[in-house]
Design an enzyme around this catalytic site. Structure first.
Site, mmCIF file in Angstrom:
data_model
loop_
_atom_site.group_PDB
_atom_site.id
_atom_site.type_symbol
_atom_site.label_atom_id
_atom_site.label_comp_id
_atom_site.label_asym_id
_atom_site.label_seq_id
_atom_site.Cartn_x
_atom_site.Cartn_y
_atom_site.Cartn_z
ATOM 1 N N ASP A 182 -0.294 -4.048 -0.492
ATOM 2 C CA ASP A 182 -1.646 -4.482 -0.119
ATOM 3 C C ASP A 182 -2.105 -3.922 1.226
ATOM 4 O OD1 ASP A 182 0.042 -6.089 1.346
ATOM 5 O OD2 ASP A 182 -0.809 -7.991 0.667
ATOM 6 N N ARG A 183 -1.183 -3.337 2.005
ATOM 7 C CA ARG A 183 -1.606 -2.757 3.287
ATOM 8 C C ARG A 183 -1.658 -1.243 3.206
ATOM 9 N NH1 ARG A 183 1.291 -5.817 8.264
ATOM 10 N NH2 ARG A 183 1.117 -7.938 7.444
ATOM 11 N N SER A 231 6.224 -9.047 1.634
ATOM 12 C CA SER A 231 5.327 -8.010 2.122
ATOM 13 C C SER A 231 6.008 -6.982 3.020
ATOM 14 C CB SER A 231 4.152 -8.677 2.818
ATOM 15 O OG SER A 231 3.171 -7.736 3.085
ATOM 16 N N HIS A 232 5.584 -6.933 4.285
ATOM 17 C CA HIS A 232 6.085 -5.917 5.198
ATOM 18 C C HIS A 232 7.445 -6.286 5.795
ATOM 19 C CE1 HIS A 232 4.087 -9.013 7.458
ATOM 20 N NE2 HIS A 232 4.755 -8.643 8.527
ATOM 21 N N LYS A 257 -6.040 -7.832 -0.324
ATOM 22 C CA LYS A 257 -6.195 -6.530 0.286
ATOM 23 C C LYS A 257 -5.498 -5.509 -0.613
ATOM 24 C CE LYS A 257 -2.579 -7.668 3.706
ATOM 25 N NZ LYS A 257 -2.316 -9.102 3.615
ATOM 26 N N ASP A 295 4.514 -4.788 -0.653
ATOM 27 C CA ASP A 295 3.859 -5.268 -1.869
ATOM 28 C C ASP A 295 2.552 -4.532 -2.168
ATOM 29 O OD1 ASP A 295 2.710 -6.448 0.382
ATOM 30 O OD2 ASP A 295 2.035 -8.205 -0.723
ATOM 31 N N ASP A 349 2.616 -0.847 2.238
ATOM 32 C CA ASP A 349 3.700 -1.763 2.585
ATOM 33 C C ASP A 349 4.500 -2.223 1.378
ATOM 34 O OD1 ASP A 349 1.800 -3.431 1.459
ATOM 35 O OD2 ASP A 349 2.265 -5.112 2.786
#
Ligand code: VG1
Ligand code: CO
Length: 542
Positions: free
Chosen positions: A280-281, A112-113, A375, A278, A276
């Protein structure tokens, strides 16, 4: 052709807030990924005759990991694996594919992030048939399997070419390579008023979307520029790079500072956004107006009826406990329930599946709805664009009206990153032991009204999750939450969440750090973070 390799359990293969995250180098150690993937298969009762979705955010080691997992799925008899072209899928797109194809689950490769690259982080997450992150019962079963694994199955076959959509076979397993963007973009067209957003851009509305060299670039390019007519070049840093260009693909004012500088300057476009690693943010920022994720969630809930996919109203809403109560105020006005869950998207799945909530969100810049079970960064951006197209107002105007009506929950998160794990653990444990005696205590200028160790009892399946953050409410309509991160890969990260409500209508445009000064002082008074962790200041303030 099936190879059965003997192995031994590896310590620490315990999924955290969002899958298993480790240094890339750890994942590259011989057998490390194989052990964990075999433990997923074992933990879910095998993959024989099952259909899986597979893809990742394109970070370093994604390409090799996808091939390893394809061979292991085939060696264990999966019926089919649907894999994104070049091994790529954003997290929300993977969630959608699992649902749309009726797959039994999916493996998403991402940290992710967290930064990527050989010196960065890598991660593996398993999602279940509803498209959402595996609930704790499943992650526990996977962890238990990792403690018992004695062998893993794979094939001695060469890598397969994933560069073009199509169908192939690996042993008896069908491999379907799909365009990672197409199905997701079609879903977005069904939810939003693309004509209205197109008209908004045609009228001269300007946008800058920073894909941060991560997975959302191709999605944002196709949807925002090609389908919605945002001017060419509106999507920046759109080519996914294995190391995200050396940056943190974390959409907040600290890591997306170039976008922030642009948005606060004289030549700012009307709307800015970022996502981000992946996808999702999201970060939402108007010209001269940064929107905190908690506020964004509240605004989206208050205006969802303007968006075709949500015109029928919201069944309920949910937020992670540390997120601000801005959403609760909107829910109250709408007459719907607002659920508070532990941090991590896996806790929203049951609420969404049971039709108890339509929208969910977290203070960490994750927002989503029942359209998928993750998300969804680009979804949040389209929500905002659709709302702005319908209201014909600027972001700053929307925020001012929102606060005037509901009041403002000033909010900030202070992160102390990669601190000594023992010191951070002791700080939390000692405070936990004192919680019972805190009510009535004065801390700085504030007095404690109530204190609790947050635990969650799932209204759908009755499962109970304890120790999800220390929550301290002050009589002055303020709150402090402390918890340790479950996504880091080195030391511990202490997250301090600060909130204070201002009813307005005056005094709603203070700087959040100023508005929160008393809560910040009370925190230091309570647990002396700076001396105990040896840090003069938080590493990241969002
Ligand atoms: C963080 C965030 C949490 C989020 C999680 C995964 O977890 O606080 O809200 O769900 O990351 O997001 P933690 O345990 O580090 O606080 V992502 O976009 O990294 O999958
Ligand atoms: Co993410």
């Amino acid at each position: 052709m099936i190879e059965i390799n003997s192995t031994r359990p590896i310590d620490g293969q315990k999924p955290g807030t969002s899958g298993l995250r480790k240094k890339t180098r750890v994942f590259q150690e011989p057998g490390y990924l194989e052990n964990f993937v075999q433990s997923i298969w074992n933990g879910i009762g095998g993959v024989e005759d099952k259909v899986l979705v597979l893809g990742g955010d394109g970070r370093f080691f994604n390409t090799q990991a996808v091939q390893i997992i394809l061979r292991m799925a085939a060696a264990s008899g999966a019926a089919k694996v649907i894999v994104g072209q070049d091994g790529l899928l954003s997290t929300p797109a993977a969630s959608h594919l699992i649902r749309a194809r009726g797959a039994d689950g999916g493996v998403i490769l991402s940290a992710s992030h967290n930064p990527g690259g050989p010196e960065g982080d890598f991660g593996v997450k398993f999602n279940t048939a509803n498209g959402g992150p595996a609930p704790e019962s499943v992650t526990e079963a996977i962890y238990r399997a990792s403690c018992e694994v004695t062998e893993y199955r794979t094939l001695g076959t060469p890598d397969i070419d994933l560069s073009t959509p199509g169908r192939g076979r690996l042993l008896a397993t069908e491999i379907e390579i799909v365009d990672p963007v197409a199905d997701y973009a079609a879903l977005m067209e069904r939810l939003f008023d693309f004509d209205a957003i197109r008209a908004l851009f045609a009228s001269g509305f300007t946008l800058r979307f920073d894909a941060m060299h991560a997975i959302t670039g191709p999605y944002a390019h196709e949807i925002l520029e090609r389908r919605l007519g945002a001017p060419a070049g509106s999507v920046d840093n759109a080519t996914p790079l294995p190391d995200f260009g050396g940056g943190h693909p974390d959409p907040n004012p600290v890591w997306a500072h170039e976008l922030m500088t642009l948005m606060m300057g004289a030549d700012a476009p009307d709307f800015g956004a970022a996502s981000d690693g992946d996808g999702d943010r999201n970060m939402i920022v108007g010209r001269g107006a940064y929107v905190t994720p908690s506020d964004s969630l509240a605004v989206i809930a208050a205006n969802a009826h303007l968006v075709p996919g949500y015109a029928g109203g919201l069944k309920g809403v949910a937020r992670s406990m540390p997120s601000s109560a801005a959403l609760d105020r909107v829910a109250e006005a709408l007459g719907i329930t607002c659920y508070a869950t532990p941090t991590g998207w896996k806790f929203f799945g049951n609420l969404l599946d049971a039709g108890l909530a339509t929208l969910c969100g977290e203070e960490s810049a994750g927002t989503g709805s029942d359209h998928v079970r993750e998300k969804d960064g680009l979804w949040a951006v389209l929500m905002w664009l659709n709302i702005l197209a319908a209201r014909r107002q600027s972001v700053a105007e929307v925020m001012a009206e929102h606060w005037a009506r509901y009041g403002r929950n000033y909010y900030s998160r202070h992160d102390y990153e990669e601190v000594d794990a023992a010191a951070a653990g002791a700080l939390i444990e000692e405070l936990r032991a004192r919680l019972d005696r805190l009510a009535g205590v004065k801390l700085g200028g504030l007095s404690v009204r109530a204190a609790q160790d947050f635990s969650y009892s799932d209204p759908v399946d009755g499962s109970v999750t304890t120790k999800q953050g220390l929550e301290i409410h002050f009589a002055e309509d303020a709150r402090l939450v402390l918890r340790l991160s479950g996504t880091g890969t080195a030391g511990a990260t202490l997250r301090v969440y600060l909130e204070r409500f201002a009813p307005g209508p005056e005094g709603l445009d203070e700087d959040p750090q100023t508005a929160l000064a008393e809560v910040i002082a009370a925190t230091e008074d309570l647990c002396q973070i700076k001396t105990r962790l040896g840090r003069a200041a938080p590493d990241v303030v969002t």
